[in-house]
Design a protein around this motif. Structure first.
Motif, mmCIF file in Angstrom:
data_model
loop_
_atom_site.group_PDB
_atom_site.id
_atom_site.type_symbol
_atom_site.label_atom_id
_atom_site.label_comp_id
_atom_site.label_asym_id
_atom_site.label_seq_id
_atom_site.Cartn_x
_atom_site.Cartn_y
_atom_site.Cartn_z
ATOM 1 N N GLN A 40 0.825 -1.202 0.000
ATOM 2 C CA GLN A 40 0.000 0.000 0.000
ATOM 3 C C GLN A 40 0.865 1.259 0.000
ATOM 4 O O GLN A 40 0.584 2.207 -0.742
ATOM 5 C CB GLN A 40 -0.934 0.012 1.217
ATOM 6 C CG GLN A 40 -2.090 -0.955 1.111
ATOM 7 C CD GLN A 40 -3.075 -0.786 2.248
ATOM 8 O OE1 GLN A 40 -3.493 0.328 2.550
ATOM 9 N NE2 GLN A 40 -3.440 -1.884 2.898
ATOM 10 N N LYS A 41 1.898 1.265 0.814
ATOM 11 C CA LYS A 41 2.779 2.438 0.887
ATOM 12 C C LYS A 41 3.537 2.648 -0.418
ATOM 13 O O LYS A 41 3.637 3.766 -0.916
ATOM 14 C CB LYS A 41 3.761 2.326 2.066
ATOM 15 C CG LYS A 41 3.111 2.603 3.391
ATOM 16 C CD LYS A 41 2.556 4.012 3.422
ATOM 17 C CE LYS A 41 1.853 4.353 4.701
ATOM 18 N NZ LYS A 41 1.226 5.673 4.662
ATOM 19 N N SER A 46 -1.766 7.257 0.926
ATOM 20 C CA SER A 46 -1.401 8.207 1.981
ATOM 21 C C SER A 46 -1.809 7.661 3.352
ATOM 22 O O SER A 46 -1.193 7.972 4.359
ATOM 23 C CB SER A 46 -2.053 9.567 1.726
ATOM 24 O OG SER A 46 -3.454 9.422 1.633
ATOM 25 N N LYS A 47 -2.843 6.849 3.361
ATOM 26 C CA LYS A 47 -3.329 6.252 4.601
ATOM 27 C C LYS A 47 -3.570 4.764 4.356
ATOM 28 O O LYS A 47 -4.156 4.378 3.351
ATOM 29 C CB LYS A 47 -4.635 6.940 5.014
ATOM 30 C CG LYS A 47 -5.200 6.473 6.321
ATOM 31 C CD LYS A 47 -6.499 7.219 6.657
ATOM 32 C CE LYS A 47 -7.120 6.611 7.900
ATOM 33 N NZ LYS A 47 -8.472 7.088 8.121
ATOM 34 N N LEU A 48 -3.113 3.923 5.283
ATOM 35 C CA LEU A 48 -3.315 2.483 5.134
ATOM 36 C C LEU A 48 -4.797 2.130 5.185
ATOM 37 O O LEU A 48 -5.523 2.637 6.028
ATOM 38 C CB LEU A 48 -2.591 1.717 6.241
ATOM 39 C CG LEU A 48 -1.092 1.558 6.124
ATOM 40 C CD1 LEU A 48 -0.552 0.777 7.319
ATOM 41 C CD2 LEU A 48 -0.692 0.868 4.844
ATOM 42 N N LEU A 53 -5.815 -4.561 4.752
ATOM 43 C CA LEU A 53 -4.686 -5.162 5.441
ATOM 44 C C LEU A 53 -5.135 -6.369 6.268
ATOM 45 O O LEU A 53 -4.502 -7.435 6.227
ATOM 46 C CB LEU A 53 -3.999 -4.124 6.325
ATOM 47 C CG LEU A 53 -2.682 -4.543 6.956
ATOM 48 C CD1 LEU A 53 -1.752 -3.345 7.029
ATOM 49 C CD2 LEU A 53 -2.894 -5.107 8.328
ATOM 50 N N LEU A 54 -6.228 -6.213 6.988
ATOM 51 C CA LEU A 54 -6.735 -7.322 7.812
ATOM 52 C C LEU A 54 -7.229 -8.489 6.960
ATOM 53 O O LEU A 54 -7.041 -9.651 7.330
ATOM 54 C CB LEU A 54 -7.835 -6.827 8.748
ATOM 55 C CG LEU A 54 -7.356 -5.877 9.849
ATOM 56 C CD1 LEU A 54 -8.545 -5.314 10.621
ATOM 57 C CD2 LEU A 54 -6.367 -6.560 10.783
#
Length: 187
Positions: A40-41, A46-48, A53-54
């Motif tokens: 993602q980064k 800019s924000k996860l 992610l989970l």
């Protein structure tokens, strides 16, 4: 500091010995989640996206870790007592012709259907478009990893090694999926 690392390694090995499936599942889930955060980064978020992610961590925990656990047990049983470079080559070949295509398809379907929540038809078209490229790239990369894994890693550490390398591979798959979505939205 080195004492702490050594103690952590010993504690991990004790858990691996006492609870191999659970330990491998948790390890795979954590590594999958970490790889998604990195992906993602790198892709410029800019924000996860915590939900994403989970869900990726869940994939590692519920599928990738257990699959690897049973795959390596099965391979060890199938090639029981056989050693040497020829046996390693056979293990790599079997894995690359069975588990590799299956796992790449599963990840692409899971990512599209569950993580992104897209309709089946759209995911099917995306897989149709990208699968060959992903699999051909996998066949350039994973046979080397598999060779190292079967040749040098003890059975109990193969899923850990594979999961660590898979976390890097997942960054590639995540970026490929994100690029495909961007292309689909432009069209």
């Amino acid at each position: 500091m080195s004492e702490v690392v050594a103690m952590a390694g010993q504690a991990y090995m004790r858990q691996l010995q006492a609870h191999p499936l659970r330990t491998k599942a948790i390890t795979s889930g954590v590594l999958a989640g970490c790889s998604d955060a990195v992906a993602q980064k790198i892709s410029g978020a800019s924000k996860l996206q915590l939900r994403r992610l989970l869900l990726i961590a869940l994939y590692g925990f519920a599928y990738a870790g257990p699959f690897g656990h049973f795959l390596h047990k099965l391979m060890d049983r199938f090639f029981k007592g056989k050693k040497g470079k020829e046996t390693t080559a056979k293990k790599v070949l079997v894995e690359q012709l069975t588990a590799s295509p299956w796992n790449n398809m599963m990840f692409m379907m899971y990512f599209g259907l569950v993580v992104e929540g897209r309709p089946f038809g759209q995911v099917k078209n995306k897989v149709k478009k990208d699968y060959a490229s992903v699999q051909l790239t996998a066949w350039r990369f994973w046979p080397i990893v598999s060779w190292i894994n079967y040749e040098y890693m003890p059975l109990q550490l193969r899923v850990l090694f594979h999961s660590f390398v898979a976390s890097c591979w997942a960054v590639f798959l995540n970026l490929k999926a994100a690029r495909s979505i961007a292309d689909t939205k432009k069209a």
